[in-house]
Write a protein that holds these residues in place. Structure first.
Motif, PDB file in Angstrom:
ATOM      1  N   LEU A  24       1.074  -1.251   0.204  1.00 49.32           N
ATOM      2  CA  LEU A  24       0.194   0.510   0.031  1.00 49.32           C
ATOM      3  C   LEU A  24       0.741   1.646   0.030  1.00 49.32           C
ATOM      4  O   LEU A  24       1.737   1.479   0.821  1.00 49.32           O
ATOM      5  N   PHE A  25       0.577   2.508  -1.164  1.00 43.52           N
ATOM      6  CA  PHE A  25       1.120   3.474  -0.776  1.00 43.52           C
ATOM      7  C   PHE A  25       0.823   4.549  -1.264  1.00 43.52           C
ATOM      8  O   PHE A  25      -0.482   4.617  -1.046  1.00 43.52           O
ATOM      9  N   ALA A  26       0.950   5.754  -0.356  1.00 46.98           N
ATOM     10  CA  ALA A  26       0.406   6.674  -0.474  1.00 46.98           C
ATOM     11  C   ALA A  26       0.227   7.713  -1.867  1.00 46.98           C
ATOM     12  O   ALA A  26       0.959   7.294  -1.900  1.00 46.98           O
ATOM     13  N   SER A  27      -0.393   8.503  -1.784  1.00 50.42           N
ATOM     14  CA  SER A  27      -0.304   9.398  -3.572  1.00 50.42           C
ATOM     15  C   SER A  27       1.157  10.030  -3.833  1.00 50.42           C
ATOM     16  O   SER A  27       1.277  10.401  -4.394  1.00 50.42           O
ATOM     17  N   ASP A  28       2.027  10.091  -2.742  1.00 45.91           N
ATOM     18  CA  ASP A  28       2.951  10.657  -2.666  1.00 45.91           C
ATOM     19  C   ASP A  28       4.306   9.557  -2.915  1.00 45.91           C
ATOM     20  O   ASP A  28       5.285   9.878  -3.057  1.00 45.91           O
ATOM     21  N   GLY A  29       3.653   8.420  -2.973  1.00 52.66           N
ATOM     22  CA  GLY A  29       4.740   7.326  -2.935  1.00 52.66           C
ATOM     23  C   GLY A  29       5.372   6.402  -1.666  1.00 52.66           C
ATOM     24  O   GLY A  29       6.292   5.674  -1.543  1.00 52.66           O
ATOM     25  N   ALA A  30       4.703   7.034  -0.870  1.00 52.50           N
ATOM     26  CA  ALA A  30       5.321   6.926  -0.272  1.00 52.50           C
ATOM     27  C   ALA A  30       4.825   5.713   0.568  1.00 52.50           C
ATOM     28  O   ALA A  30       3.661   5.327   0.423  1.00 52.50           O
ATOM     29  N   THR A  31       6.176   4.567   1.346  1.00 53.59           N
ATOM     30  CA  THR A  31       5.880   3.429   1.063  1.00 53.59           C
ATOM     31  C   THR A  31       4.309   3.072   2.339  1.00 53.59           C
ATOM     32  O   THR A  31       5.323   3.332   3.647  1.00 53.59           O
ATOM     33  N   VAL A  32       3.874   2.747   3.402  1.00 53.45           N
ATOM     34  CA  VAL A  32       2.417   2.443   4.400  1.00 53.45           C
ATOM     35  C   VAL A  32       3.079   0.397   4.356  1.00 53.45           C
ATOM     36  O   VAL A  32       3.114   0.774   5.300  1.00 53.45           O
ATOM     37  N   VAL A  33       3.053  -0.090   3.783  1.00 51.24           N
ATOM     38  CA  VAL A  33       3.338  -1.692   4.081  1.00 51.24           C
ATOM     39  C   VAL A  33       3.865  -2.178   2.274  1.00 51.24           C
ATOM     40  O   VAL A  33       3.070  -2.245   1.759  1.00 51.24           O
ATOM     41  N   VAL A  34       4.739  -3.536   3.003  1.00 51.37           N
ATOM     42  CA  VAL A  34       4.621  -4.479   1.777  1.00 51.37           C
ATOM     43  C   VAL A  34       5.071  -5.732   2.552  1.00 51.37           C
ATOM     44  O   VAL A  34       5.486  -5.878   3.125  1.00 51.37           O
ATOM     45  N   ARG A  35       3.743  -6.934   1.782  1.00 51.26           N
ATOM     46  CA  ARG A  35       3.950  -8.019   2.315  1.00 51.26           C
ATOM     47  C   ARG A  35       5.192  -8.591   1.387  1.00 51.26           C
ATOM     48  O   ARG A  35       3.445  -8.531   0.374  1.00 51.26           O
ATOM     49  N   GLU A  36       5.026  -9.864   1.892  1.00 49.19           N
ATOM     50  CA  GLU A  36       5.765 -11.092   0.635  1.00 49.19           C
ATOM     51  C   GLU A  36       4.992 -12.240   0.684  1.00 49.19           C
ATOM     52  O   GLU A  36       4.747 -12.607   1.993  1.00 49.19           O
ATOM     53  N   ASP A  37       4.709 -13.491  -0.081  1.00 48.93           N
ATOM     54  CA  ASP A  37       3.508 -14.643  -0.144  1.00 48.93           C
ATOM     55  C   ASP A  37       4.071 -15.097  -1.258  1.00 48.93           C
ATOM     56  O   ASP A  37       3.886 -14.827  -2.338  1.00 48.93           O
ATOM     57  N   VAL A  38       4.437 -17.005  -1.160  1.00 49.02           N
ATOM     58  CA  VAL A  38       4.758 -17.336  -2.195  1.00 49.02           C
ATOM     59  C   VAL A  38       2.857 -17.418  -3.100  1.00 49.02           C
ATOM     60  O   VAL A  38       2.860 -17.301  -4.405  1.00 49.02           O
ATOM     61  N   GLY A  39       1.627 -16.887  -2.209  1.00 43.59           N
ATOM     62  CA  GLY A  39       0.428 -16.600  -3.029  1.00 43.59           C
ATOM     63  C   GLY A  39      -0.264 -14.993  -3.227  1.00 43.59           C
ATOM     64  O   GLY A  39       0.388 -14.752  -1.827  1.00 43.59           O
ATOM     65  N   ARG A  40      -0.142 -14.687  -4.258  1.00 46.54           N
ATOM     66  CA  ARG A  40      -0.412 -13.208  -4.123  1.00 46.54           C
ATOM     67  C   ARG A  40      -1.030 -12.883  -4.217  1.00 46.54           C
ATOM     68  O   ARG A  40      -1.295 -11.541  -3.201  1.00 46.54           O
TER      69      ARG A  40
END
Length: 279
Positions: free
Chosen positions: A176-192
């Motif tokens: 999830l990203f804010a409109s200014d490009g700032a990262t809110v959270v990133v998660r990874e997983d074998v399943g999208r």
């Protein structure tokens, strides 16, 4: 708990010449999710194949997408199961979601046909999704403006936080990203789909407002990806691949911005009902 990646000895062949070395694989393990509602015996929601890590986020995002809860206030807690019959390994593959009140919506116990490649949401139609959306808080009247360049840059921002993908080449990601490009959270997983649930579960548990954020995914944009974003209250969905017809229809019906093929300064906008892009 199983680590998210593990080492394995491999033989790599290049031009007919073998080279033995160590490689890394992304972990794939089952996660059983149980629901504990007041006055009712525990019930199994289902099993999904996932990469261990952020399991509580995954469970929270999944029960939100399934309509079992309508928001954070419906949750009493999430914990690993402590059944005496479980082995040490199984104990971290079973999560119980305790509800503060009866489930917001009925569900069928299901196996979720859970492979890491498949969606796990039980919604069967656009009408059912809209029923879930109707019970969400109203989105704010102000919506952020997204420049095409900002949308096209989101996959690169996502990639910078794809630690498991960098090590294994086998992990999907969502952020999830804010409109200014700032990262809110990133998660990874074998399943999208799991990666999206982990993202949505995180913001749910942390009480982060989502209406002004964009969800970026590392693959194509199918109906269930958009559905999860809509139910979580996200205002825009961006992917490096193409959307499907049903995903675009859902964005049309819910006023969600939809953009695909976001890479190398290019982006294709498929839905922009609110006129957010380039405003």
């Amino acid at each position: 708990m199983t680590a998210p990646t593990s080492r394995r000895r491999v033989v790599e062949w290049v031009g007919g010449v073998p080279r033995a070395h160590e490689d890394r694989l992304i972990a794939e393990e089952p996660l059983e999710i149980r629901i504990a509602a007041p006055g009712s015996p525990d019930r199994r929601l289902g099993v999904t194949m996932r990469t261990p890590g952020n399991d509580f986020d995954l469970a929270a995002g999944l029960v939100l997408a399934e309509g079992v809860i309508g928001g954070r206030d419906d949750l009493a807690g999430i914990a690993y199961c402590t059944d005496a019959t479980l082995t040490d390994e199984q104990r971290f593959n079973v999560v119980t979601v305790a509800l503060a009140r009866p489930a917001a919506r009925g569900w069928k116990e299901r196996s979720l046909r859970a492979t890491s490649a498949c969606g796990v949401c039980g919604t069967d139609s656009l009408d059912e999704v809209e029923d879930l959306v109707q019970r969400l808080p109203e989105r704010g009247e102000e919506t952020p403006s997204w420049s095409p360049a900002d949308l096209a840059a989101l996959p690169d921002a996502l990639r910078r936080d794809q630690r498991h993908f960098a090590r294994t080449g086998g992990a999907h990601a969502a952020g999830l990203f804010a409109s200014d490009g700032a990262t809110v959270v990133v998660r990874e997983d074998v399943g999208r789909h799991n990666a999206v649930d982990k993202v949505n579960g995180h913001v749910l548990l942390e009480g982060i407002a989502t209406a002004g954020l964009a969800l970026c995914t590392s693959g194509r944009i199918g109906f269930e990806i958009v559905q999860k974003a809509v139910v979580a209250g996200v205002g825009a969905v961006v992917g490096v691949g193409a959307p499907t017809t049903l995903a675009a229809r859902l964005c049309d019906r819910t006023g969600t911005t939809l953009a695909g093929f976001a890479r190398d300064g290019r982006v294709v906008v498929y839905a922009d009902r609110a006129g957010e892009v380039g405003r």
